[in-house]
Design a protein around this motif. Structure first.
Motif, mmCIF file in Angstrom:
data_model
loop_
_atom_site.group_PDB
_atom_site.id
_atom_site.type_symbol
_atom_site.label_atom_id
_atom_site.label_comp_id
_atom_site.label_asym_id
_atom_site.label_seq_id
_atom_site.Cartn_x
_atom_site.Cartn_y
_atom_site.Cartn_z
ATOM 1 N N VAL A 157 -3.743 5.594 -0.601
ATOM 2 C CA VAL A 157 -4.561 6.473 0.224
ATOM 3 C C VAL A 157 -3.838 7.805 0.365
ATOM 4 O O VAL A 157 -2.694 7.848 0.827
ATOM 5 C CB VAL A 157 -4.835 5.874 1.622
ATOM 6 N N ASN A 177 0.841 -1.189 0.000
ATOM 7 C CA ASN A 177 0.000 0.000 0.000
ATOM 8 C C ASN A 177 0.880 1.244 0.000
ATOM 9 O O ASN A 177 2.034 1.193 0.425
ATOM 10 C CB ASN A 177 -0.900 0.028 1.237
ATOM 11 N N TYR A 178 0.316 2.367 -0.476
ATOM 12 C CA TYR A 178 1.002 3.656 -0.395
ATOM 13 C C TYR A 178 0.078 4.611 0.353
ATOM 14 O O TYR A 178 -1.105 4.704 0.025
ATOM 15 C CB TYR A 178 1.322 4.228 -1.779
ATOM 16 N N THR A 179 0.615 5.311 1.341
ATOM 17 C CA THR A 179 -0.175 6.278 2.095
ATOM 18 C C THR A 179 0.553 7.607 2.160
ATOM 19 O O THR A 179 1.750 7.651 2.439
ATOM 20 C CB THR A 179 -0.436 5.770 3.535
ATOM 21 N N CYS A 180 -0.188 8.683 1.892
ATOM 22 C CA CYS A 180 0.323 10.045 2.065
ATOM 23 C C CYS A 180 -0.593 10.724 3.074
ATOM 24 O O CYS A 180 -1.801 10.795 2.864
ATOM 25 C CB CYS A 180 0.284 10.807 0.739
ATOM 26 N N ASN A 181 -0.009 11.187 4.189
ATOM 27 C CA ASN A 181 -0.769 11.909 5.206
ATOM 28 C C ASN A 181 -0.148 13.269 5.455
ATOM 29 O O ASN A 181 1.017 13.351 5.841
ATOM 30 C CB ASN A 181 -0.794 11.124 6.537
ATOM 31 N N SER A 226 -4.387 11.583 1.976
ATOM 32 C CA SER A 226 -5.230 12.350 2.884
ATOM 33 C C SER A 226 -4.495 13.608 3.348
ATOM 34 O O SER A 226 -3.370 13.525 3.848
ATOM 35 C CB SER A 226 -5.588 11.469 4.084
#
Length: 133
Positions: free
Chosen positions: A22, A3-7, A24
């Protein structure tokens, strides 16, 4: 694939194959040459170039965001809430690929959706709310 997540970040280019992406509270994020099962975008500004989203149910969930996409492809529906999508040269599957809740703007150029062997070309600027399109 992972998965790749940017927060809560600014800037950056993402490439590669992912299960879920994702994004956000991010701005200036570019997905370039990305393949993903699903993409979720919240409160963000995102650009997509040559992105393929594979899930045949829901490809993209986007809320309170701006998306500029070119030369990309979505195999499932796009769930759109209070967002602006500017899509050029994008391919969709399904008779009505967009499910819109809270009012959103779709700017479609040289795009098309395919279903049951037929093609519908999408080339317009439209405000939608609580509908499928």
């Amino acid at each position: 694939p992972e998965n790749y997540t940017c927060n809560n970040a600014a800037g950056g280019v993402v490439t590669g194959a992912f299960n879920q992406v994702v994004i956000s509270e991010c701005t200036g994020i570019t997905l370039q040459h990305v393949s993903a099962k699903t993409i979720v975008i919240k409160n963000s500004v995102v650009q997509m170039n040559d992105v393929t989203v594979l899930d045949s149910a829901v490809s993209l969930k986007i809320s309170d965001s701006t998306l500029l996409a070119t030369a990309s492809s979505f195999n499932g529906s796009l769930e759109v809430e209070h967002s602006r999508l500017d899509l050029a040269g994008v391919n969709f599957r399904g008779e009505k690929p967009f499910t819109v809740g809270i009012q959103s703007r779709l700017i479609l150029s040289v795009s098309r959706t395919q279903f049951n062997g037929s093609v519908r070309y999408l080339h317009q600027d439209i405000l939608l709310e609580k509908t499928q399109y």
